[in-house]
Design a protein around this motif. Sequence first.
Motif, PDB file in Angstrom:
ATOM      1  N   ILE A   1     -62.938  15.111 -33.498  1.00 50.06           N
ATOM      2  CA  ILE A   1     -64.005  15.049 -32.491  1.00 50.06           C
ATOM      3  C   ILE A   1     -65.355  15.346 -33.134  1.00 50.06           C
ATOM      4  O   ILE A   1     -66.394  14.875 -32.675  1.00 50.06           O
ATOM      5  CB  ILE A   1     -63.715  16.035 -31.327  1.00 50.06           C
TER       6      ILE A   1
ATOM      7  N   LEU B   1     -61.746  11.363 -28.689  1.00 52.25           N
ATOM      8  CA  LEU B   1     -61.979  11.713 -27.281  1.00 52.25           C
ATOM      9  C   LEU B   1     -60.959  11.015 -26.388  1.00 52.25           C
ATOM     10  O   LEU B   1     -60.464  11.591 -25.420  1.00 52.25           O
ATOM     11  CB  LEU B   1     -63.389  11.326 -26.860  1.00 52.25           C
TER      12      LEU B   1
ATOM     13  N   VAL C   1     -65.235  18.821 -26.972  1.00 47.35           N
ATOM     14  CA  VAL C   1     -65.568  17.654 -26.155  1.00 47.35           C
ATOM     15  C   VAL C   1     -66.899  17.878 -25.451  1.00 47.35           C
ATOM     16  O   VAL C   1     -67.761  16.998 -25.410  1.00 47.35           O
ATOM     17  CB  VAL C   1     -64.447  17.365 -25.126  1.00 47.35           C
TER      18      VAL C   1
ATOM     19  N   ALA D   1     -66.745  11.233 -23.302  1.00 43.06           N
ATOM     20  CA  ALA D   1     -66.667  12.688 -23.170  1.00 43.06           C
ATOM     21  C   ALA D   1     -66.559  13.073 -21.693  1.00 43.06           C
ATOM     22  O   ALA D   1     -65.801  13.977 -21.328  1.00 43.06           O
ATOM     23  CB  ALA D   1     -67.889  13.340 -23.812  1.00 43.06           C
TER      24      ALA D   1
END
Lengths: 483, 363, 121
Positions: free
Chosen positions: B220, B232, B247, B262
């Motif tokens: 990520i 994601l 995230v 996201a």
Amino acid sequence: MNIISIILSILTYGIFIYSVVLLLFYVFIGIYSIGETRHYLHKNAFTDYRLLASSPHIPSISVIAPAYNEGATIIENVRSLLSLYYYNLEVIIVNDGSKDDSLDKLIEAYQLERIQRHISYKIPTKLIRGVYKSKNPVYRKLVVVDKENGGKADALNVGVNVSGNDYIVCIDVDCILEQDALLKLIKPFLEENQTRVIATGGVIRIANSCEIKGGRLVKVHLPKNYWARMQSLEYIRAFILGRMAWARMNGLLLISGAFGAFDKQIVIAAGGYNHNTVGEDMELVIRMRRYMEEHKLPYKVSFIPDPLCWTEAPENTKIFGRQRNRWARGTIESLRMHRVMFFNPSYHVLGMLSYPYWFFFEMMAPSIEFFGFIAFLIMAMLGVIAWSVFLSLLLFIITFGYVYSAFAALMEVISYNMYHRRSDMARLLLTALTEPFYFHPFVVWSSVKGQYDLLRKKTTWGEMTRQGFGTATPVAAASTSTK
Amino acid sequence: MIQKVRFFHLISPMHLYNASLLFGMVIVLLVITIYCYLWVKKRRFFSKARISDKLDDCIGAILIEDATAPEVELLIAEIKALLINPLNKQFAIDLLINTKKNLLGQAAQNIVNLYERLDLKAESIRKFNSLIWHQRAGGIYELYMMNQRDMQSPIAQHTNSPNETVRVEAQVATLGFSGFNGLAFLNDLTYSMTEWQQIKLLEQLHLTSVGELRDLPQWIQSSNQDVVLFALKLADSYQQLGVHKEVASCMAKESEKIRYQAIQTLGRIAGEGTRELFRMRYDAETRNNKMAMLKQIAVIGDVEDLPFLERVATQEKYEDLKIQAVRAIATCCPEREEILWDLKSSGTVAESIVQQIEFEFGK
Amino acid sequence: MSKVLLIEDDTLIQKTVHLKLKKEGFEVICCPDGKEAIEHLVSPFPDIVLTDLMLPYISGLEIVGAVKAIKEKDIPVIVFSSMGHEHVVEEAFQLGADDYITKPFSLSELTIRIKKQLKSK
């Protein structure tokens, strides 16, 4: 005498240069398209589209099909649309104020009920009378919109307004789609990272004389009717060679109204279909491209060569002539609306290549050929034609046209080979021989009539001729070669 | 007459006749080629039909009966005799792959055995070793579809290949062989991953049993933006509650696509502060992303979000966002009917919007 | 002998499943598309329907609906599809499917599930 001689020599050289450039374009398009088709076929040789049909990660699509007095076939057509392979799909049938019982038939067959839906007229359209959905969860994908009659462009805009999905696929309700058509059509949108794919076009094939069962193509045959057969050849040339080459240059200006996918956000941002032109499919692509250019956004218009959409071509000169008449008007109207792009470097390929090409070789060609022919007749009567030169030029142009057609036929055989019977291919090639003497002059005549009608401000659609693709590539200017 | 002569200094009828003659020859050549192709294609069609007849029988026998039965041996010998050129071999391979694709367990293993007994593996390896990109990609595809585990490590070397098609096939193959552990290629992926490739990989993972995603936080935060996006999606699909913080940090990224994903992912792994983050970020977001947020709030929200949603419903300029906000209000608020009635009577939201939502929930 | 209506457009799978079921002692009617399948949904009814989801003309979901709408006989429907995602499976069950098998599938498992459905009816 001197002035006349200067004018004549300007004309002669002008037409000569015009023809040479046009021929060079054809040679280039023919060769350039090969690589694109090859690459596509290799890349997708082992793509399993079905695996993706149910993926939750694949974008949502709304298929928009305007229907006007289609009562006879609408139930079957809708059913085949509902069986397309795609999970995240909505099928929007826009009943454009039909005078027949299309709507009642749909309500009954699919157990529709009127739903409360707030419509935001993001693109201004005629009034929506009601939105219907099925009570039966089996038909959850179906949305039927009933609206006041406003023409094809207006109906498509209503579909865009009602759509709740990311991409729209505009089709003619009577065309026949392959089951995995949507999966193939959506793929190009997902294949670019840096640029945004704003539209993808697909090939249209001629369904005349093919075996069709329940809204599905069972067996492909070459059309028995002369006009339809000639159009098959024309479409092969235009789609397999022309569109592929233009797509490779990212210069595609037209996606057929009968089958194309668009990024809905850009469609709305660009203002939707324009109902002031009869060439709304071409005009939309130009406007979307122009929007992207003017906002300096990197973008692409894509095209896929698979034969996914089959449609009935006009079989008699009356309807066929009207169709070409309309295409000619649509081309002029679309180009006129966006004339600011003509040789305008700030529009890149679009302004410097696509637009001028269409201007000179699609829009102007019929008139130039027509006046060339008139000039030829006058000169023949005056007895000032050097026949040996004339005949040699004519022969040159005609044989060149044949080369191009034969090359297109070869590409078709190598790539998809839809007409695999030897007799079909022979008939196709023999039909091609008649083109410069019969089919092509008729197309030119219809186009010139269209241009003349436009001058007289005749903008109505012909009755019953609701298909709207764009102009297909005509064979090289055959009779421009006077003298 | 004069200019005609001048003009045809450049070009004489003779030239044109010669050119036409040349075109004529080209046409003849093209037509001959067309018919050669048709002939070849027809022959191929018949040899394919022969192979497919025999192979179908063979597959049928193998799936139902004993794979070592004498008639199977005989069939295999006959098929082998037909597999004389790469095209026939290719056809047989495709047929076996299409059969195997739908099968599991012993039946699938039997198909793989048949592939090996027909010596088709050699053909796949030949393609894999080819320098032509589509041949190589095809070879990889065949080898992993036929579960040839000994080829795993040579194939894995191509997960960062400069050719897009080879790369993605190698990545899919790696996931096919080693499931979630195969994702390790993400650690040093330098090339891009298109949406299509990401979908392909996710679908491949979907077929294997769920494993661990230890390196997920690292992905990520990868410098490769496509890896971020893919990570994601992984967090979303497999509901990785542990990476909420990472995230959430993606909400500050420049790329609209990443922020969009996201938002989706946060909705799935929502925890403390998710909704607050959405509310805080809402005004700065693009229209698309605002929509995504409202959709997520409709799922994870509660009465606490009502003031925010009411503000959106009344003040937002885009109608689709308004409608979604009202929908979210309807799901978040236990006294749905009253609050919708209030909205309608106060006149701050168009009546037809509220009616639509009432209709949706009335059902 | 129980009668199975098998609706599958992929000839390879159709043939494979057909062979297996025949060996297990079922009578099998094969349909390559949804339209033909609907024509078979008349008396004498099949004892069980086995359908793919992605079919020409008429989707598998519509078939599920059509089978469940038959009042004369309660016919179990097993969906077998390569669409293995939750949302698709849920939808099939909501429409009345009795079982759902994701492709790739094992032939012996398929037979066991068919027998189980037939027993429970």
